[in-house]
Write an enzyme that holds these catalytic residues in place. Sequence first.
Site, short mmCIF file in Angstrom:
data_model
loop_
_atom_site.label_atom_id
_atom_site.label_comp_id
_atom_site.label_asym_id
_atom_site.label_seq_id
_atom_site.Cartn_x
_atom_site.Cartn_y
_atom_site.Cartn_z
NE ARG A 48 2.01 7.68 -5.14
CZ ARG A 48 1.32 6.68 -4.58
NH1 ARG A 48 1.56 6.31 -3.45
NH2 ARG A 48 0.24 5.74 -5.32
CD GLU A 58 -5.30 -0.96 -4.67
OE1 GLU A 58 -4.40 -0.88 -4.03
OE2 GLU A 58 -5.58 -1.01 -5.89
CG ASN A 109 3.53 -5.40 -9.34
OD1 ASN A 109 4.24 -4.15 -9.55
ND2 ASN A 109 2.21 -5.10 -8.43
CE LYS A 165 -2.57 3.19 -10.78
NZ LYS A 165 -2.45 2.76 -9.43
NE ARG A 171 -0.50 0.18 -14.24
CZ ARG A 171 -0.28 0.04 -13.12
NH1 ARG A 171 0.51 0.07 -12.41
NH2 ARG A 171 -1.68 0.34 -12.56
CD GLU A 219 3.43 0.85 -6.38
OE1 GLU A 219 2.58 1.48 -5.43
OE2 GLU A 219 2.93 -0.12 -6.95
NE ARG A 278 -3.86 -3.88 -2.89
CZ ARG A 278 -3.35 -3.80 -1.59
NH1 ARG A 278 -3.97 -4.40 -0.57
NH2 ARG A 278 -2.15 -3.33 -1.18
CD1 TRP A 302 4.31 3.72 1.96
CD2 TRP A 302 4.78 3.52 -0.01
NE1 TRP A 302 5.27 2.73 2.07
CE2 TRP A 302 5.47 2.17 0.62
CE3 TRP A 302 4.81 3.30 -1.54
CZ2 TRP A 302 5.88 1.21 0.29
CZ3 TRP A 302 5.44 2.22 -1.85
CH2 TRP A 302 5.99 1.14 -1.20
CG ASP A 327 -2.81 3.60 -6.09
OD1 ASP A 327 -3.37 3.20 -7.13
OD2 ASP A 327 -2.38 2.80 -5.15
CD GLU A 341 -16.29 12.75 -2.20
OE1 GLU A 341 -15.34 13.50 -2.32
OE2 GLU A 341 -17.45 12.70 -2.58
CD GLU A 383 -3.98 1.51 -14.37
OE1 GLU A 383 -2.89 1.77 -15.20
OE2 GLU A 383 -4.16 1.16 -13.23
#
EC number: 3.2.1.139
Length: 835
Positions: A342, A399, A212, A366, A326, A293, A170, A548, A371, A517, A393
């Site tokens: 989720r 992104e 990651n 976050k 995290r 993930e 990203r 997801w 996300d 938005e 966060e």
Amino acid sequence: MLVSLLLFLPAVLAENGRQAWLRYAPLTGSKTGPPALPQSIIALNATQSSPVFTAGQELQNGISGIFNKHLTVSSSHSSASHAWSLVQRHSSRTHSERLLELEVDGFWLNVKGSAVQIVGQSDRGALYGAFEYLSMLARGNFSDVQLVSNPAAPVRWVNQWDNMDGSITRGFGGASIFFDNGVIVSDLTRAAEYARLLSSIRINAVVVNDVNANFTTIQPGNLQGIGRIADVFRPYGVQVALALDFASPMEFGNLTTYDPLDPGVIQFWDDITENIYDIIPDFAGYLVKADSEGTPGPLMYNRTLAQGANVFAKAIEPFGGIVMYRAFVYNLLDESVWTADRAKAAVDFFQPLDGQFLDNVIIQIKYGPIDFQVREPAHPLFANLLNTNVALELQVAQEYLGQQCHLVYLPPLWDTVLNFDLRVNNETSLVKDIITGKRFNRTLGGSAAVVNVGANDTWLGSHLAMSNLYAYGRLAWDWSLQPDDILKDWIQLTFSQDKTVVDTITQMSMASWPAYENYSGNLGEQTLNDILYTHFGPNPQTLDNTPWGQWTRADHTTIGMDRTVSNGTGYSGQYPPEVFEVYESLEKTPDDLVLWFHHVNYTHLLHSGKTVIQHFYDAHYEGAKTAWSFVPMWESLKGRPGIDEERFEDVLFRQNFQAGHSIVWRDAIVNFYHNISGIRDDAGRVGNHPWRIEAESMELDGYELYTVSPFETASNFTAIVTSTNSTTGTASTRISFPSGKYDIGINYFDMYGGNSTYTVSLNNKTVGQWEGNIVDIGKLGHTPSIYLDGHSATRMTFKGVQVKKGDVLKVVGNPSGVEPAPLDYVVLLPQGVID
């Protein structure tokens, strides 16, 4: 320190953005004369790796650039107190009573005429004070001041998602400034420049690698390279931190397990930590993403997340380091299960562990539970960890929010979370007070932002996107600042103090998030872009029927997630009672989050008096209209003070792109929901484009029809492509519109893997030509697409073309590589008309 010294060369060449807000440009249009400046600079540390030494050099360079006055720098003064890190410009007695107010990294700035004292509680506090003083001067503020400034929280980090191969997850501003081909780059000039920018906004640590993580980062040779990064960061008071691969004991340590309670694993991390501190004595700490993930983590061995975090915390505690763990932990879900959600995952995983994390662990949460969406409610985990350190966060890298190709000034979005009152125990509990530790009396806290700068001169790929990085640093130091005030400071430092420049860019920026938005996803429906591919263009179908968990649960009559306790997933019950009472009720939930919390009919009447579906139609048209207004607003700044030609053209290119892509977004979303609901737009706009000429309706030679998928990302669901990748295509038509002056727009698809060329003519007289290369040569930094879709769809416009009724309009496309010169439609817009 050759690298550091090179950074102090004044910017005398083209304004390419590399100096960002630290240009130190001569003042223009100032209504007051220059201030009475000191005659010399005293920096009480001659060690070149010290931020105090850097502060002296920065002051020297800044005053030279702004006022063309050279001051000498010395490192001693008989009256200076060595109890404090000090940059002193005049012999003046230090006020000890004010110094007692300083907290870690804080500074005292005392300006009285030509006497200037800057005192830091730490070395980097002194540097922060120097940057503050220079910021005042660069904005034409010559006031006498006496102020103490302390940070809101000790943790003010940024996360870089850089990979060892040089790519950035990203990342939309070029390749990594840290890594290439599996190793640390040899030339760390850009890394030092980045540290300088971060120090000027009081960021104190950088996680230099992707969450990651790759175990190769902690191999001995690479740790030596990380040490070199730390060396160029150190003069700016910026520390290095690393993201860890939880499975490293197996991948690198030759163990058969990464169980955090295994003695061999514990010893592995103890040894790695000791090695790191041998190389980097001021190493900041670890960032850990686990059990999320597909990443490995403690749950693999039926251990808790607290046990996973604490193995790192114990290893690093003797050295004074911290662990950022995290909260982004979730499992893939089955949408057919009505209670699956989720958004509930973080509270479900972490709340039972409250109080079990060691004191040097911070849970990095976050701002919302999904996300980085265009709007989410404040994360309920902030209200569920009363005995655990937490940090917020954020994401500077856009992104899901236009990937720096769309102007989106983010602080107004962040403000909706920071100032949200979670009402824990029926008491005022603002998120900004929770993350700083103030609300629950925690010792550690703060924030981290995913930034992802790259090798592009503009750092983020866009000049205007840098306002988000600047604002993040200012807020991390002081969460009470207002988004528009920060923005105006940034504009003055980045461009000029010219009132027209400041007012215009402020107006554009403050309107940008509401506009995005509006045309991307509203009413709490999340950002409706493609979550399976690039996260850039529109594709609402991908949110549903996937595991997801970013679902809208849209069908032919209803839409929205039912997250109530009474009938839905139960997510609303994760908030304290006073907040729960609002979100549980359809009548009390604000319109901007109604589809986040409730599943309703498209005809449900909002508090605004509109139905859900009519709000969709109106908002998307209004959002695109606002995006179009940014173009003439920016054009009005041509030639204004501080708006040089290079930056003017670069920003104009991006604003034109955003204007065209906002139409792609608008049409895709309204067409999708018009198709699925069958409900007409009361204003008659959806599907009605009186000035368009569909490419498939033109006379074609060498072109053939192509059905675009997803269908809503092409006008009339159809485009044209050349018959082969070596065939020139021609699409022609006779103009039936009245004679007059038009803006001619051509919507086409700019795919990755080819640079098709196009020519537009009237009666065989060329109107314009262009190459479809905005992806391949990096004009835009968004994640590219190899398909005809909402990511590759874009527009080229030729303005003010005189057209006569009956003229023959022709578009000739020459394919390149895998790109078959695809065309969607042509539009002829009378002056002032938006398609």
